[in-house]
Design a protein around this motif. Sequence first.
Motif, mmCIF file in Angstrom:
data_model
loop_
_atom_site.group_PDB
_atom_site.id
_atom_site.type_symbol
_atom_site.label_atom_id
_atom_site.label_comp_id
_atom_site.label_asym_id
_atom_site.label_seq_id
_atom_site.Cartn_x
_atom_site.Cartn_y
_atom_site.Cartn_z
ATOM 1 N N TYR A 67 0.852 -1.183 0.000
ATOM 2 C CA TYR A 67 0.000 0.000 0.000
ATOM 3 C C TYR A 67 0.901 1.251 0.000
ATOM 4 N N HIS A 80 -2.982 1.238 8.056
ATOM 5 C CA HIS A 80 -4.093 0.797 7.224
ATOM 6 C C HIS A 80 -5.399 1.004 8.012
ATOM 7 N N MET A 97 -5.621 5.534 -0.739
ATOM 8 C CA MET A 97 -4.323 4.868 -0.792
ATOM 9 C C MET A 97 -4.226 4.073 -2.087
ATOM 10 N N ILE A 99 -2.752 0.671 -4.292
ATOM 11 C CA ILE A 99 -2.366 -0.735 -4.233
ATOM 12 C C ILE A 99 -1.325 -0.950 -5.308
ATOM 13 N N THR A 106 -0.462 1.201 -10.593
ATOM 14 C CA THR A 106 -1.048 1.419 -9.265
ATOM 15 C C THR A 106 -2.562 1.540 -9.371
#
Length: 531
Positions: A67, A80, A97, A99, A106
Amino acid sequence: MTTELQFLREARDRGDLGPLFDAMLEGMVVRDGEGCILASNRAAKKILGLSAAELKGRSLTSLPFEYVREDGSPLPVEEHPALFTLRTGEPQTAVVMGILHPGRETVWIQANSQPLLDGTGKVAAVVTSFADITPIKRAEEALRASEARNRTLAEAIAQSGCSVIITDRRGRIEYVNPACCKAYGYSEAELLGANPSIFKSGETTPEEYATLWRTILSGQTWRGELSNRSRDGRLIREAVAVSPVRDEHGEVRHFVALKEDITQLREEERRRHALFERVARLERMELVATLAGGIAHDFNNVLVAVLGYSELAEGLLKQDGRLPRVIHYIEEIRIAGARARELIQQLLNFSRGGAVQPRLTRLDDIGREAVGLLRATLPDTVAVVADIDASLPPLSIDPAHVHQIMLNLLINARDAVNGKGTISLSARRVFFDRTQSCASCRRDFSGEYVAITVRDDGAGIAPEHRERLFEPFFTTKDVGRGTGMGLAVVHGMAHLYDGHVHLESATGKGTAVQVLLPADLMQGKVLAPVP
């Protein structure tokens, strides 16, 4: 009392949880108290890029991706939203956010986390919901890139040394950059809403403006040069490009004009051209001077024989008393030879072949003599006026040269008035505080001089003749009335003493020729400026 976690487990065992999760458009992940995944819906699998088997039982640290924060830096697992909620019991909303799968682009999500409580009210699990906002992030990045480009473009236009003007289709100004305001002397507020015609100088023809508008209204770019004026009246020569700006439908909505001040460039070009013309003119005159000096002496020797023998023949025939017609012919030969001898003397003077013998010379004495000689050849309908400053100190100059200058200018004035008018000869000190240009050599000069001026009220000199007036053998007089050497000799005599010639003439209003001799030629002079 049934807890939220028991409800979810029972629903999962009954098969009710799968259809409920899969019906949602957002990704849903349920984690137990240790942060391991208990269940996930179809949207979650798609967004996370993993199957149910790859997700089930996985903790955040064991997932095959990382992340990242919005700025691209790694997001620690403890930050998170799911773990934060498990740790604090507080829900999290709208956490953005990324990944980051190895080798993949992304994927950006916006996540929310909600705690699930057990029978005692403690956090036993957490539900995380998230939406794929990758398209929104891409659009934002594209917008930021576009805004950055626009800012760069705006800064470039604002800081450009060229004037930039944007108008609407009707020609009203909507934007000007600082260089435009500086060039024309107007503020931005004064120009916005105005028309570019505010800059017109009157020197650009209506036809040129018509061509400009015809070109840009047809959707093409017009390029050319325009003469405009600043607020203080200063003339500005500009290289201009005017282009149409189209909207998404291809319609012309605006015009953008880029203007570069080339006033100095054109002035330098004009000066270079004038310099080339001056050099070519001087070279022509030097060539004629060299040629004249080379042949004048030999030609003069031939004329001595012609004149001598014609006089002998005329004398013998007169003694004989016969053949009067032949006597007349020989008289004409003698007269023609005398004219040729005068021309040769002028050529010698022009070529500076003779020795200069300067001595203290009073201009008023020579002026009276020159005017007296001219009066003897004039009818009563022509007046000659002498106005020589008697207080002028003597000049260290060859009197023969002064006589040549005055007499040649007076003879030209006599021919200009054509039998009726006024001729004046004057001499006085003058001072030029501004740079002047010599009418014959084209060099610039200023300072104090002794001016010998001959003025007439004749027909004046046509503009097309002024450039060639001082060239040898150039004349506008009828055949037989002039040799074209008068002003050439004046040029030669003046520049022999580092002097110059100033000319004023207007068609129908007469002419004034002014020979300027350096004030250094005066003896005992006082160098006070004379207005």
